[in-house]
Write a protein that holds these residues in place. Structure first.
Motif, PDB file in Angstrom:
ATOM      1  N   ASP A  25       0.827  -1.206   0.000  1.00  0.00           N
ATOM      2  CA  ASP A  25       0.000   0.000   0.000  1.00  0.00           C
ATOM      3  C   ASP A  25       0.863   1.259   0.000  1.00  0.00           C
ATOM      4  OD1 ASP A  25      -2.477  -1.356   0.057  1.00  0.00           O
ATOM      5  OD2 ASP A  25      -2.353  -1.604   2.235  1.00  0.00           O
ATOM      6  N   ASP A  26       1.914   1.272   0.808  1.00  0.00           N
ATOM      7  CA  ASP A  26       2.767   2.465   0.893  1.00  0.00           C
ATOM      8  C   ASP A  26       3.498   2.700  -0.428  1.00  0.00           C
ATOM      9  OD1 ASP A  26       1.972   2.894   3.487  1.00  0.00           O
ATOM     10  OD2 ASP A  26       3.779   2.022   4.395  1.00  0.00           O
ATOM     11  N   ALA A  27       3.985   1.620  -1.042  1.00  0.00           N
ATOM     12  CA  ALA A  27       4.686   1.782  -2.321  1.00  0.00           C
ATOM     13  C   ALA A  27       3.741   2.308  -3.393  1.00  0.00           C
ATOM     14  CB  ALA A  27       5.288   0.451  -2.759  1.00  0.00           C
ATOM     15  N   ILE A  43      -1.874   1.985 -14.466  1.00  0.00           N
ATOM     16  CA  ILE A  43      -0.814   1.402 -13.650  1.00  0.00           C
ATOM     17  C   ILE A  43      -1.138  -0.078 -13.472  1.00  0.00           C
ATOM     18  CG2 ILE A  43      -1.926   1.996 -11.443  1.00  0.00           C
ATOM     19  CD1 ILE A  43       0.958   2.538 -10.360  1.00  0.00           C
ATOM     20  N   GLU A  44      -0.122  -0.925 -13.682  1.00  0.00           N
ATOM     21  CA  GLU A  44      -0.332  -2.373 -13.604  1.00  0.00           C
ATOM     22  C   GLU A  44       0.103  -2.880 -12.234  1.00  0.00           C
ATOM     23  OE1 GLU A  44      -0.615  -4.939 -16.991  1.00  0.00           O
ATOM     24  OE2 GLU A  44       1.405  -5.674 -16.474  1.00  0.00           O
ATOM     25  N   LEU A  45      -0.796  -3.639 -11.595  1.00  0.00           N
ATOM     26  CA  LEU A  45      -0.634  -4.024 -10.194  1.00  0.00           C
ATOM     27  C   LEU A  45      -0.469  -5.539 -10.073  1.00  0.00           C
ATOM     28  CD1 LEU A  45      -3.566  -1.830  -8.803  1.00  0.00           C
ATOM     29  CD2 LEU A  45      -1.156  -1.174  -9.079  1.00  0.00           C
ATOM     30  N   PRO A  46       0.704  -6.023  -9.700  1.00  0.00           N
ATOM     31  CA  PRO A  46       0.886  -7.464  -9.515  1.00  0.00           C
ATOM     32  C   PRO A  46       0.289  -7.927  -8.187  1.00  0.00           C
ATOM     33  CG  PRO A  46       2.975  -6.311  -9.940  1.00  0.00           C
ATOM     34  CD  PRO A  46       1.966  -5.288  -9.572  1.00  0.00           C
ATOM     35  N   VAL A  47      -0.320  -9.108  -8.218  1.00  0.00           N
ATOM     36  CA  VAL A  47      -0.819  -9.749  -7.000  1.00  0.00           C
ATOM     37  C   VAL A  47       0.098 -10.942  -6.722  1.00  0.00           C
ATOM     38  CG1 VAL A  47      -2.791 -10.827  -5.856  1.00  0.00           C
ATOM     39  CG2 VAL A  47      -3.168  -9.024  -7.567  1.00  0.00           C
ATOM     40  N   GLU A  48       1.183 -10.679  -6.019  1.00  0.00           N
ATOM     41  CA  GLU A  48       2.135 -11.757  -5.749  1.00  0.00           C
ATOM     42  C   GLU A  48       1.594 -12.703  -4.682  1.00  0.00           C
ATOM     43  OE1 GLU A  48       6.296 -10.708  -5.495  1.00  0.00           O
ATOM     44  OE2 GLU A  48       5.936  -8.816  -6.567  1.00  0.00           O
ATOM     45  N   GLN A  49       1.163 -12.136  -3.554  1.00  0.00           N
ATOM     46  CA  GLN A  49       0.522 -12.907  -2.495  1.00  0.00           C
ATOM     47  C   GLN A  49      -0.733 -12.167  -2.056  1.00  0.00           C
ATOM     48  OE1 GLN A  49       1.456 -15.871  -1.548  1.00  0.00           O
ATOM     49  NE2 GLN A  49       3.441 -15.937  -2.599  1.00  0.00           N
ATOM     50  N   PRO A  50      -1.838 -12.874  -1.834  1.00  0.00           N
ATOM     51  CA  PRO A  50      -3.029 -12.201  -1.311  1.00  0.00           C
ATOM     52  C   PRO A  50      -2.701 -11.448  -0.021  1.00  0.00           C
ATOM     53  CG  PRO A  50      -3.573 -14.423  -2.027  1.00  0.00           C
ATOM     54  CD  PRO A  50      -2.078 -14.307  -2.099  1.00  0.00           C
ATOM     55  N   GLY A  51      -3.141 -10.199   0.026  1.00  0.00           N
ATOM     56  CA  GLY A  51      -2.904  -9.398   1.214  1.00  0.00           C
ATOM     57  C   GLY A  51      -1.696  -8.498   1.149  1.00  0.00           C
ATOM     58  N   ASP A  52      -0.879  -8.607   0.093  1.00  0.00           N
ATOM     59  CA  ASP A  52       0.269  -7.703  -0.026  1.00  0.00           C
ATOM     60  C   ASP A  52      -0.181  -6.245  -0.045  1.00  0.00           C
ATOM     61  OD1 ASP A  52       2.218  -9.659  -0.058  1.00  0.00           O
ATOM     62  OD2 ASP A  52       2.463  -9.675  -2.233  1.00  0.00           O
ATOM     63  N   TRP A  53      -1.289  -5.987  -0.716  1.00  0.00           N
ATOM     64  CA  TRP A  53      -1.852  -4.637  -0.789  1.00  0.00           C
ATOM     65  C   TRP A  53      -3.365  -4.732  -0.798  1.00  0.00           C
ATOM     66  CZ3 TRP A  53      -4.496  -3.778  -5.465  1.00  0.00           C
ATOM     67  CH2 TRP A  53      -4.184  -4.647  -6.514  1.00  0.00           C
ATOM     68  N   ASP A  54      -4.001  -3.641  -0.387  1.00  0.00           N
ATOM     69  CA  ASP A  54      -5.448  -3.598  -0.202  1.00  0.00           C
ATOM     70  C   ASP A  54      -6.112  -3.089  -1.479  1.00  0.00           C
ATOM     71  OD1 ASP A  54      -8.090  -2.983   0.431  1.00  0.00           O
ATOM     72  OD2 ASP A  54      -7.601  -2.160   2.404  1.00  0.00           O
ATOM     73  N   PRO A  55      -6.868  -3.934  -2.192  1.00  0.00           N
ATOM     74  CA  PRO A  55      -7.448  -3.481  -3.457  1.00  0.00           C
ATOM     75  C   PRO A  55      -8.466  -2.354  -3.304  1.00  0.00           C
ATOM     76  CG  PRO A  55      -8.229  -5.678  -2.891  1.00  0.00           C
ATOM     77  CD  PRO A  55      -7.126  -5.358  -1.941  1.00  0.00           C
TER      78      PRO A  55
END
Length: 291
Positions: A25-27, A43-55
């Motif tokens: 989220d901060d990045a 902007i393209e958003l990778p989902v590496e692991q669920p929960g890395d960032w808040d959609p």
């Protein structure tokens, strides 16, 4: 670049992997305003692991910036849809990525939605393996279609997979899956390695093209390479593709992603320079098609 307005056949995007991995989220809060200020549409958003960032937090941020999103899926070891005992978990992960895409307004969840990157083996009965892939991908595709998202399946080069390397292989493997939930993601880096005639491959993909990622042949700045960009972009136009062109490159600062993508040296003067110069090149190259 700031303050300039361009008319372009395609929106231009950039993947956050140019700067960071995993996305947080901060990045995203630091990157998204810069990306918009430079003139990117997406902007393209990778989902590496669920929960890395808040959609939901991401969706609010991007709405404030009038910046659209695409989403890409990530297949590390253990995420497999063929010849493995982790199919159910992989399907759950892919459905999660679809949920994220729907929340942030991405029309696609793009990436190699079939096998982990780096997994290679000799495939003796390709039709059988493709049948298995279709059967295991179908429930995810149907879930995606119900949520207004397409799984954009990306062929990778021979060093990253032995399953889907070319457009023809991907079209064969996906034959019969509903096009409203499933298409192809084309990446110029992989096209350059695997296709004897990239322009013909783009035209063959035609209406199945759901997403396009771009970079130089060395994964660096688009335009600073030997790609035949006028021919490639012309083929995309002729194929009827009107989605975004998303610059995808990778930071060498994250050991895991640098190893997975074989990034052993900086690919530009800086990540910012790669993005800004790539954006300018793509705008100019696209504009030249309409002259």
């Amino acid at each position: 670049m700031v303050g300039l307005t361009f008319t372009c056949m395609w929106d231009i995007g950039v993947n956050t992997w140019v700067w960071t991995s995993p996305l947080t989220d901060d990045a995203l809060a630091a990157l998204a305003p810069k990306v918009r200020e430079w003139g990117f549409d997406v902007i393209e958003l990778p989902v590496e692991q669920p929960g890395d960032w808040d959609p939901r937090r991401a969706a609010d941020l991007l709405a404030e910036l009038n910046l659209r999103a695409t989403v890409c899926l990530v297949m590390p070891p253990g995420r497999e849809l063929v010849a493995a005992n982790t199919v159910a978990q992989t399907q759950d992960y892919l459905r999660h990525v679809v949920d994220v895409a729907a929340i942030v307004g991405s029309p696609v969840a793009a990436g190699p939605a079939y096998s982990s990157v780096g997994r290679t083996w000799r495939i003796d009965d390709r039709p059988r393996v493709y049948r298995e892939l279709r059967a295991n991908l179908r429930p995810v595709v149907e879930y995606a279609a119900a949520h207004g998202v397409r799984i954009a399946v990306e062929p990778l080069n021979r060093y990253e997979t032995s399953l889907l390397n070319t457009v023809d292989q991907a079209l064969e493997a996906l034959d019969g899956l509903p096009p409203e939930g499933c298409g192809l993601a084309l990446d110029t880096y992989h096209l350059n390695i695997e296709e004897a005639a990239p322009v013909k491959a783009v035209l063959a993909a035609g209406a199945r093209i759901a997403h396009v990622q771009v970079c130089a042949n060395d994964r660096g700045t688009p335009g600073r390479d030997h790609q035949d960009w006028p021919a490639l972009l012309g083929a995309l136009a002729d194929a009827g593709y009107r989605g975004p062109l998303c610059i995808e490159s990778f930071t060498p600062d994250n050991a895991a992603i640098a190893t997975a993508a074989s990034i052993w040296r900086p690919l530009a003067d800086s990540p910012d320079a790669l993005a800004v110069e790539g954006l300018a090149f793509l705008h100019a190259a696209a504009a030249a098609l309409t002259r």
